[in-house]
Enzyme design. Structure first.
Site, mmCIF file in Angstrom:
data_model
loop_
_atom_site.group_PDB
_atom_site.id
_atom_site.type_symbol
_atom_site.label_atom_id
_atom_site.label_comp_id
_atom_site.label_asym_id
_atom_site.label_seq_id
_atom_site.Cartn_x
_atom_site.Cartn_y
_atom_site.Cartn_z
ATOM 1 C CE LYS A 174 5.405 2.907 0.208
ATOM 2 N NZ LYS A 174 5.892 2.026 -0.640
ATOM 3 N N PRO B 205 0.890 -1.387 -0.074
ATOM 4 C CG PRO B 205 -0.770 -1.355 1.700
ATOM 5 C CD PRO B 205 0.604 -2.229 1.036
ATOM 6 C CD GLU B 206 2.059 3.901 -4.597
ATOM 7 O OE1 GLU B 206 2.434 5.342 -4.422
ATOM 8 O OE2 GLU B 206 2.349 3.273 -5.462
ATOM 9 N NE ARG C 102 8.063 -2.660 -6.036
ATOM 10 C CZ ARG C 102 7.320 -1.713 -5.292
ATOM 11 N NH1 ARG C 102 7.791 -1.294 -4.159
ATOM 12 N NH2 ARG C 102 6.071 -1.568 -5.550
#
Length: 269
Positions: free
Chosen positions: A52, A2-3, A258
């Site tokens: 986060k 989650p951002e 990523r």
């Protein structure tokens, strides 16, 4: 993972559901049993989020610190709560609702000094009113590391994930491989302002939308995006598809583990 906008939404939801009242806590899985006993019956005084990291503050000055990581999930529902299934690390409940925490990367109790140390090691968060973008700029402007990597470094900028990274750089026409020290201060100011606006929109609507009004499906006469992450975007997960602006092919490559997405035409090196 989650951002940051998701974590700020969770902080607000915990505050709305449990704020100002005593909370019952248990660890059905057992891995947080000792911590659950310490906060069981305590009043949730305030909630906080930084990047986060979710923080729930109780009336004994201790803070529940949660980092969801890749697999963590927070779900809410009305009481009576169903029997826990799977790995529920922590269940919070009051007379009306419950919240289950599953599979977090971090679930721990912090004292005020430990909470301060957590904030001190994180970069400025575009969603926090106390964020100073110049702190991030001082680090970025001295670094040979690419801006695409720096935006994902939580000690430089907190809360930005893969989607916001790709989309903010596209919207500002910045090549993600450009070293931080080669970025102009005005470009950084524009990236930060974009992150503040886009992430605030994410908090409000609960999904990530980054396209400007003239590039929405309705304006362009194109089908809406269908993706697990939802939202209309320019480059994220659009590898091989034409850019909405220049028509060129969206590219992808792995950067620091990523997937990075960008448009060579709109983000020239």
């Amino acid at each position: 993972m989650p951002e940051g906008h998701t974590i700020h939404r969770l902080a607000a939801q915990h505050r709305q559901v449990f704020g100002g009242g005593a909370v019952r806590a248990e660890s059905p899985q057992g891995r947080f049993a000792a911590g659950a006993r310490q906060i069981d019956g305590r009043v949730l005084r305030e909630t906080d989020a930084h990047g986060k990291h979710l923080l729930l503050g109780f009336d004994d000055d201790r803070w529940l610190h949660v980092h969801l990581g890749i697999y963590g999930r927070n779900t809410f529902g009305p009481v009576p709560a169903p029997a826990p299934t799977g790995a529920v690390r922590l269940r919070l409940r009051n007379a009306e609702e419950y919240a289950d925490l599953r599979g977090p990367n971090v679930c721990e109790l912090l004292d005020p000094a430990e909470k301060k140390a957590l904030h001190d090691r994180l970069g400025p968060d575009p969603l926090r009113s106390d964020a100073d973008p110049e702190l991030a700029w001082r680090r970025i402007s001295r670094s040979r590391t690419s801006i695409g990597v720096l935006l994902m470094d939580q000690s430089a900028v907190a809360g930005v994930g893969n989607i916001y990274r790709a989309e903010a750089l596209f919207r500002q026409g910045v090549d993600p491989s450009r070293p931080g020290r080669d970025l102009a201060h005005g470009q950084w100011t524009a990236i930060w302002a974009d992150l503040v606006s886009l992430m605030a929109d994410g908090v409000r609507v609960g999904r990530i939308d980054t396209v400007r009004a003239e590039h929405t499906p309705e304006a362009m006469g194109r089908p809406p995006r269908v993706d697990d992450h939802g939202g209309e975007v320019y480059v994220y997960r659009r590898s091989g598809l034409p850019c909405f602006l220049c028509g060129g092919e969206i590219r992808t490559e792995v950067l620091s583990g990523r997937n990075l997405f960008w448009c060579p035409g709109c983000q020239p090196g």
